[in-house]
Design a protein around this motif. Structure first.
Motif, short mmCIF file in Angstrom:
data_model
loop_
_atom_site.label_atom_id
_atom_site.label_comp_id
_atom_site.label_asym_id
_atom_site.label_seq_id
_atom_site.Cartn_x
_atom_site.Cartn_y
_atom_site.Cartn_z
N TYR A 129 0.84 -1.19 0.00
CA TYR A 129 0.00 0.00 0.00
C TYR A 129 0.88 1.24 0.00
O TYR A 129 1.89 1.30 0.70
CB TYR A 129 -0.87 -0.04 1.26
CG TYR A 129 -1.95 1.02 1.30
CD1 TYR A 129 -3.16 0.82 0.64
CD2 TYR A 129 -1.77 2.20 2.02
CE1 TYR A 129 -4.16 1.77 0.69
CE2 TYR A 129 -2.77 3.17 2.06
CZ TYR A 129 -3.96 2.94 1.40
OH TYR A 129 -4.94 3.88 1.44
N CYS A 130 0.49 2.23 -0.78
CA CYS A 130 1.21 3.51 -0.76
C CYS A 130 0.40 4.48 0.08
O CYS A 130 -0.73 4.82 -0.28
CB CYS A 130 1.39 4.06 -2.18
SG CYS A 130 2.09 5.72 -2.17
N ILE A 131 1.00 4.92 1.20
CA ILE A 131 0.24 5.80 2.10
C ILE A 131 0.12 7.21 1.52
O ILE A 131 -0.73 7.99 1.93
CB ILE A 131 0.86 5.87 3.51
CG1 ILE A 131 2.32 6.30 3.44
CG2 ILE A 131 0.70 4.55 4.25
CD1 ILE A 131 2.85 6.80 4.78
N TYR A 132 0.97 7.57 0.56
CA TYR A 132 0.90 8.92 -0.04
C TYR A 132 -0.22 8.98 -1.06
O TYR A 132 -0.91 9.98 -1.21
CB TYR A 132 2.25 9.29 -0.67
CG TYR A 132 3.36 9.25 0.34
CD1 TYR A 132 3.55 10.31 1.23
CD2 TYR A 132 4.19 8.12 0.45
CE1 TYR A 132 4.54 10.26 2.20
CE2 TYR A 132 5.18 8.07 1.40
CZ TYR A 132 5.36 9.13 2.28
OH TYR A 132 6.33 9.08 3.24
N ASP A 133 -0.38 7.90 -1.81
CA ASP A 133 -1.42 7.87 -2.84
C ASP A 133 -2.70 7.23 -2.34
O ASP A 133 -3.69 7.16 -3.08
CB ASP A 133 -0.92 7.10 -4.07
CG ASP A 133 0.17 7.86 -4.79
OD1 ASP A 133 0.04 9.10 -4.90
OD2 ASP A 133 1.16 7.24 -5.22
N ASN A 134 -2.67 6.71 -1.09
CA ASN A 134 -3.84 6.04 -0.53
C ASN A 134 -4.36 4.94 -1.44
O ASN A 134 -5.55 4.89 -1.76
CB ASN A 134 -4.98 7.03 -0.26
CG ASN A 134 -4.58 8.01 0.81
OD1 ASN A 134 -3.99 7.63 1.82
ND2 ASN A 134 -4.88 9.27 0.58
N ASN A 145 8.79 -0.26 -4.48
CA ASN A 145 8.36 1.13 -4.40
C ASN A 145 7.07 1.33 -5.18
O ASN A 145 6.73 0.54 -6.07
CB ASN A 145 9.45 2.05 -4.96
CG ASN A 145 10.64 2.14 -4.01
OD1 ASN A 145 10.51 1.89 -2.81
ND2 ASN A 145 11.80 2.45 -4.58
N CYS A 146 6.38 2.43 -4.84
CA CYS A 146 5.14 2.77 -5.54
C CYS A 146 5.48 3.24 -6.96
O CYS A 146 6.32 4.12 -7.14
CB CYS A 146 4.44 3.89 -4.77
SG CYS A 146 3.12 4.68 -5.68
N PRO A 147 4.84 2.67 -7.97
CA PRO A 147 5.16 3.06 -9.34
C PRO A 147 4.72 4.49 -9.65
O PRO A 147 5.24 5.13 -10.57
CB PRO A 147 4.40 2.05 -10.19
CG PRO A 147 3.31 1.53 -9.32
CD PRO A 147 3.80 1.63 -7.91
N ASP A 148 3.77 5.03 -8.88
CA ASP A 148 3.28 6.38 -9.15
C ASP A 148 4.17 7.45 -8.55
O ASP A 148 4.50 8.44 -9.20
CB ASP A 148 1.85 6.55 -8.63
CG ASP A 148 0.86 5.84 -9.53
OD1 ASP A 148 1.04 5.91 -10.77
OD2 ASP A 148 -0.08 5.22 -9.02
N CYS A 149 4.56 7.29 -7.26
CA CYS A 149 5.32 8.36 -6.63
C CYS A 149 6.74 7.92 -6.30
O CYS A 149 7.55 8.73 -5.86
CB CYS A 149 4.60 8.86 -5.38
SG CYS A 149 4.53 7.65 -4.07
N GLY A 150 7.03 6.63 -6.46
CA GLY A 150 8.40 6.16 -6.24
C GLY A 150 8.77 5.95 -4.78
O GLY A 150 9.89 5.57 -4.47
ZN LIG Z 1 2.72 6.42 -4.19
#
Ligand SMILES: [Zn+2]
Length: 655
Positions: A129-134, A145-150
């Protein structure tokens, strides 16, 4: 319409609203629209559904980025999708939005049925889970890592409702075996069978980490997750829980891109089986568009949009190209070059030329009335036979969605008719009675071939075939012709035909490509924006008297006497003429919005007033370097070019 018409229901994908439609979406929708028109002409009561998938994290994020509420964001996006389909004449009959209340009710009803029948249970979903992108990152492992925000993802477990997909492995395989046509084309069917044989996993169908979705009744904060929500839109559009009353469900065909076939042929029939609802009859997957042999996608930046193409070559040409050039079900390449080549060879020189020359000869020799043939020669009968036998064959191709083959066949009839005219040479015949009779037989035969071709081509070329229909003096609309009753020999003599016109003006390839590319590179305008104003002073609507200006303001505008050297129409821009104007020091290219009021040839040599220091701009992709001055007359603002009664030197300044 008679109540006993068989019903036919087809759908486009429910498009995700994180962007605007590109040529791939347009292709899916054009194919559906073609089937819809075809089935209507075969006597079906047809409903075509399209719509927008408006829930999920990506919409939440996009709305946040745009600084508006999700509701406002999706309303605007849905309006743009609708407006584009409207403009292109491919709107369909039902437009479903997954934020519609009736859709929410259908999803909740489907869930209740699945749950009552024992196919839904509460469990836990664990993922990265990416806590920045929820958002959960699908297919990610701990440490990824999150593919959207890294940023690093965290392992998170949430409570979800699960759908027992595992219970449907055997029922699905039975379905595919008993209904070999359920998945088309064949290659996709084989892929899906081996996927299901490889084993299924239960499916998480709700989320508590997403806010923007349809609530699970009594189970808030659970909302439905993407596929349980989006797929159900096909059913919501035709009555939802009341589907039996409307009578269109089950769908005859869901048309999809090959990337979403699994959801349509595994999840969707499983949900419906669990709810004990009727299953769609067929899912047809088309291929991808390749640009320079890579998949067209937003991230690669090689996306092509429909508007510039439609502005330059017209919607019918785009429809024809996509259905003729790409074998339905396979990947296909898109290039502007191939598009313009097809336009010139098949439409301008093919259908357009056959229609205009046939009409022109009837106009000239028979006072514009369909001639009355009194006897036929073997070569006339040979053409008649070929056309007649092609009718049934073309319908078979359409039935199999083999559009490319249907068009190939129809265009082979155009080629035969051309060859026939070239061999029979009606223009070389004399004025004797025998010659006049022969000419009547030839031109009737050519016009009859054109009539049959027009009816057969209508599902693909809706606009231009209506024009040919009118040109042939036929009553009503070609769209209401009965394809099952189409026969050679029904063209009635004596009918007054319409005025000969150019359906598909030939276009210069390099110039057309340059214009389409230029428009593609302009920022995409919102679909609902008004068309650009006509570029002469004439276009300005009468306004209240403006504030007075000083002479120094007036002096900023440099106006000179120009002489028009050339003038031509611009394909795809009904209002514009492209002019070259001699302004004394140089020759300028200027576009003027006067095409509906001035014939281009009447303008050549005319002296006009030109604003020469206006910054160059592009109108419909054509560079315009200057502006003609014209009066705006009458309520519709008819432009009247400013001119000179006395002889004036080219290049003189107006003061
Ligand atoms: Zn993210």
């Amino acid at each position: 319409m008679p109540a006993n018409k068989p019903k036919y229901y087809l759908t486009t994908p429910i498009y995700y609203t994180n962007g605007l439609p590109h040529i791939g979406h347009t292709y899916s929708t054009i194919v559906c629209d073609t089937i819809r028109r075809y089935k209507r002409m075969r006597g079906y009561d047809v409903v075509m559904t399209t719509g927008t998938d408006e829930h999920g994290v990506n919409v939440e994020r996009a709305a946040k980025k745009a600084g508006v509420s999700e509701t406002e964001f999706v309303a605007k996006m849905a309006a743009e999708w609708r407006a584009l389909w409207d403009d292109l004449g491919i709107q369909g009959d039902e437009f479903i939005r997954t934020t519609d209340l009736k859709h929410a009710h259908t999803v909740q009803w489907l869930f209740r049925l699945c749950r009552e029948n024992g196919y839904v249970y509460k469990g836990h979903y664990t993922g990265q889970y990416c806590i920045y992108d929820n958002a959960f990152v699908s297919d990610a492992k701990p440490g990824d890592n999150c593919p959207d925000c890294g940023r690093p993802t965290e392992t998170l477990t949430e409570e979800n409702y699960f759908f027992k997909l595992t219970a449907f492995q055997k029922p699905l395989l039975d379905l595919y075996r008993k209904n070999p046509n359920f998945i088309q084309p064949e290659t996709r069917r084989n892929e899906i069978i081996s996927f299901v044989e490889g084993g299924l996993k239960d499916l998480s169908i709700t989320r508590t980490t997403i806010r923007w979705g349809i609530p699970v009744p009594g189970e808030e904060p659970h909302v439905f997750y993407v596929w349980f929500d989006a797929l159900t839109a096909y059913l919501s559009a035709v009555g939802g829980p009341e589907y039996e009353r409307r009578g269109y469900w089950p769908a005859d065909v869901h048309l999809v891109g090959k990337d979403i076939i699994r959801f349509h042929t595994v999840y969707w029939p499983a949900f419906l089986m669990a709810a004990m609802l009727p299953l769609p009859r067929q899912v047809w997957a088309h291929g991808w568009f390749l640009m320079d042999s890579t998949k067209m996608s937003k991230s690669k930046g090689n996306v092509v949009h429909p508007r510039p193409i439609v502005d330059v070559v017209g919607m019918d040409a785009l429809r024809y190209f996509l259905l003729r050039e790409i074998v339905f079900g396979q990947d296909g390449s898109f290039s502007y070059d191939a598009l313009v080549t097809r336009y010139n060879s098949d439409l301008a020189n093919g259908l357009g030329n056959l229609a205009s020359r046939t009409a022109a000869m009837i106009e000239k020799n028979f006072s514009g009335k369909i001639p009355n043939p009194d006897s036929f020669q073997p070569q006339d009968e040979a053409l008649a036979k070929q056309v007649q036998s092609a009718i049934g064959e073309a319908l078979e191709h359409f039935d199999k969605f083999a559009f490319s083959r249907a068009l190939e066949l129809i265009w082979s009839l155009i080629a035969l008719a051309d060859k026939y005219l070239a061999a029979e040479q009606p223009w070389a015949l004399g004025t004797s009675d025998a010659d006049a009779q022969r000419r009547a037989a030839i031109l009737w035969t050519a016009a009859e071939a054109l009539r049959v071709v027009t009816v057969l081509a209508h599902p693909v070329l809706p606009e231009s075939t209506e024009k040919v229909w009118t040109l042939l003096g036929q009553a009503g609309h070609v769209s209401s012709q009965d394809l099952d009753g189409l026969r050679w020999g029904r063209l009635e003599p004596g009918i007054l035909i319409g005025k000969s016109q150019t359906l598909f003006p030939r276009i210069e390839k390099a110039e057309a490509i340059e214009r389409m590319e230029a428009m593609e590179n302009e920022p995409q305008k919102p679909a609902a924006a008004p068309a650009p104003a006509a570029p002469t002073g004439a276009a300005a609507a009468p306004q209240a008297a403006p504030e007075k200006i000083g002479i120094e303001d007036f002096a900023k505008v440099e106006m000179r006497v120009g002489q028009i050297r050339t003038a031509e129409r611009i394909v795809g821009a009904d209002k514009l003429l492209k002019l070259t104007v001699d302004i004394g020091t140089e020759i300028r290219q200027i576009c003027a919005g006067i095409a509906q009021y001035y014939e281009p040839e009447t303008l050549i040599g005319r002296k006009v007033a030109v604003v020469v220091n206006l910054a160059p701009r592009k109108l419909r992709g054509v560079e315009s370097n200057g502006m003609l001055i014209a009066a705006s007359v009458g309520p519709e603002g008819r432009p009247v070019l400013a001119g000179f009664h006395e002889d004036v030197e080219i290049g003189s300044r107006l003061k």
